[in-house]
Design a protein around this motif. Sequence first.
Motif, mmCIF file in Angstrom:
data_model
loop_
_atom_site.group_PDB
_atom_site.id
_atom_site.type_symbol
_atom_site.label_atom_id
_atom_site.label_comp_id
_atom_site.label_asym_id
_atom_site.label_seq_id
_atom_site.Cartn_x
_atom_site.Cartn_y
_atom_site.Cartn_z
ATOM 1 N N ILE A 94 0.432 9.876 -5.921
ATOM 2 C CA ILE A 94 0.342 8.975 -7.064
ATOM 3 C C ILE A 94 1.703 8.961 -7.745
ATOM 4 O O ILE A 94 2.297 10.020 -7.971
ATOM 5 C CB ILE A 94 -0.725 9.451 -8.075
ATOM 6 C CG1 ILE A 94 -2.112 9.496 -7.423
ATOM 7 C CG2 ILE A 94 -0.752 8.543 -9.297
ATOM 8 C CD1 ILE A 94 -3.157 10.175 -8.285
ATOM 9 N N GLN A 132 5.137 -1.305 -10.869
ATOM 10 C CA GLN A 132 3.955 -0.452 -10.800
ATOM 11 C C GLN A 132 2.703 -1.313 -10.853
ATOM 12 O O GLN A 132 2.562 -2.188 -11.716
ATOM 13 C CB GLN A 132 3.941 0.552 -11.952
ATOM 14 C CG GLN A 132 2.714 1.468 -11.947
ATOM 15 C CD GLN A 132 2.782 2.532 -13.026
ATOM 16 O OE1 GLN A 132 3.845 3.078 -13.303
ATOM 17 N NE2 GLN A 132 1.646 2.844 -13.639
ATOM 18 N N GLU A 140 0.547 2.994 -8.215
ATOM 19 C CA GLU A 140 1.555 3.055 -7.159
ATOM 20 C C GLU A 140 2.710 2.131 -7.514
ATOM 21 O O GLU A 140 2.571 1.198 -8.312
ATOM 22 C CB GLU A 140 0.958 2.677 -5.811
ATOM 23 C CG GLU A 140 0.433 1.254 -5.698
ATOM 24 C CD GLU A 140 -0.036 0.945 -4.281
ATOM 25 O OE1 GLU A 140 0.717 1.256 -3.337
ATOM 26 O OE2 GLU A 140 -1.153 0.403 -4.131
ATOM 27 N N THR A 160 1.157 -2.157 -0.284
ATOM 28 C CA THR A 160 0.255 -1.402 -1.156
ATOM 29 C C THR A 160 -0.439 -0.299 -0.347
ATOM 30 O O THR A 160 -0.794 -0.484 0.821
ATOM 31 C CB THR A 160 -0.811 -2.308 -1.780
ATOM 32 O OG1 THR A 160 -1.567 -2.948 -0.735
ATOM 33 C CG2 THR A 160 -0.170 -3.369 -2.648
ATOM 34 N N ARG A 161 -0.633 0.847 -1.000
ATOM 35 C CA ARG A 161 -1.340 1.961 -0.369
ATOM 36 C C ARG A 161 -2.806 1.993 -0.770
ATOM 37 O O ARG A 161 -3.636 2.560 -0.086
ATOM 38 C CB ARG A 161 -0.673 3.292 -0.743
ATOM 39 C CG ARG A 161 0.695 3.471 -0.118
ATOM 40 C CD ARG A 161 1.319 4.810 -0.470
ATOM 41 N NE ARG A 161 1.647 4.909 -1.893
ATOM 42 C CZ ARG A 161 1.029 5.690 -2.754
ATOM 43 N NH1 ARG A 161 0.047 6.457 -2.340
ATOM 44 N NH2 ARG A 161 1.379 5.720 -4.032
ATOM 45 N N HIS A 179 5.888 11.840 -9.818
ATOM 46 C CA HIS A 179 5.240 11.812 -8.501
ATOM 47 C C HIS A 179 4.280 12.994 -8.396
ATOM 48 O O HIS A 179 4.680 14.139 -8.608
ATOM 49 C CB HIS A 179 6.279 11.924 -7.386
ATOM 50 C CG HIS A 179 7.451 10.999 -7.539
ATOM 51 N ND1 HIS A 179 7.517 9.763 -6.940
ATOM 52 C CD2 HIS A 179 8.611 11.139 -8.240
ATOM 53 C CE1 HIS A 179 8.671 9.178 -7.254
ATOM 54 N NE2 HIS A 179 9.342 10.001 -8.046
ATOM 55 N N SER A 407 9.973 5.646 -5.454
ATOM 56 C CA SER A 407 8.829 5.826 -4.580
ATOM 57 C C SER A 407 9.246 6.534 -3.307
ATOM 58 O O SER A 407 10.359 6.369 -2.821
ATOM 59 C CB SER A 407 8.187 4.477 -4.239
ATOM 60 O OG SER A 407 7.064 4.643 -3.403
#
Length: 408
Positions: A94, A132, A140, A160-161, A179, A407
Amino acid sequence: MMTTPFVFPVERRAIGIGREAVVGTAVLPTVTVPVDKFGPEDKITGLVDKSWRAAMAEEYGYIQGTYSGSVDIGGPVYSDILGHFLLNLLGDYIVTGTAAAPNTTLAAAVAAAATSITVATGTGFAAGQWIQIDTGSLAEIVQVQSVASNTITLMSATPTRFAHANNVAVTNTSGPYTHQFSLLNSPANGAQPPTHTLTDITGVTPGSGARSYPAACLSEIVLTGNSAQLLTWEAKADTWLSVPAASAPTVAPSNVPAQPAWNSAVGIGGPASGVTQNRYTEEWAITITRKVSPFWTAQGVQNPYAMVRGSVAATAKLTFGPVPDESQLLALLNNTQPQTQVVATGPNGSQLKIDAQVTAYDTSKINDSKDAFGFDVGAKFIANVTNAGGSGAYSPAKITLINNVPSY
């Protein structure tokens, strides 16, 4: 006249890492990893023909069987680098950033692995921004490739996850970024974290000067804070057989400094602050191990068909001294299983935080090797729901990094 042979000095070595889109498909490094240890090894199973031939010899043929590789790596902790390896080992991730203009909301729900999103208004969003999507456990950060009206196309490296509902927040971001890494438990893709290519840049390999170790899956990472030394990490990984890098990698080390271990705080029975901060911890070492099982199948390929990541366990070694009482022995005898938190503060506002909600002491030995008594403690981090991430279930620990990397 004597000529000087051409050589490749070890001092010119560099190591890189890149996240793979397809497991085992080697990629060039996107990040240079400053380390002082990198031990790669290619492993080929030899199939020896020992069939009798009315002769006194033993071996009549050598045939290559299946193969794989392994890597040992380590060095000082750099706040912007460690996250690549934590993601590989744990998988649940995250990330949140500092909100910046512009901001909007989703105008339609988004599925996981989406490469574009529709927003209420695309005004102000531009290529290159790190935005975000969502908040909380579904937060994410992805990078914008282009904007056309209310459609934002994402960079191919940052789809996107997670799936996101309509109307959730979308905002531009700036650093610092937070993170959080925990054990991945989602059913999607069998709860398997991403794989990476590790690249050894030596100059020795013809053409590119670098050798790649694809499909890297970490089986262990050790974080050590000795108060008289730098904060360090070591890791082990299983890989596919090495291949020459496709082209010469770019070497661009970060200018983030390493950090001393004395600038860390340990909490026993609570956070690493206030009354639960333990100020006489000489050294802490956290080991997270993961089962990695290569599977070879009858597919006409010598590399593994799959590199399966299995269960995760975490342990700690804590050296206390000089101690004011028997607290560390009593935690063993009474099985109190206290919370453990380690917070290591780095340069430029960076931070490494390790949270283990349940710590079961399994050894606690008095140490009389110095002028004041201490205790050497061994402990297990027990899986719990508090340290779980966005995928839920259980995790033995949660590791948080704060830095300026948008990220991983």
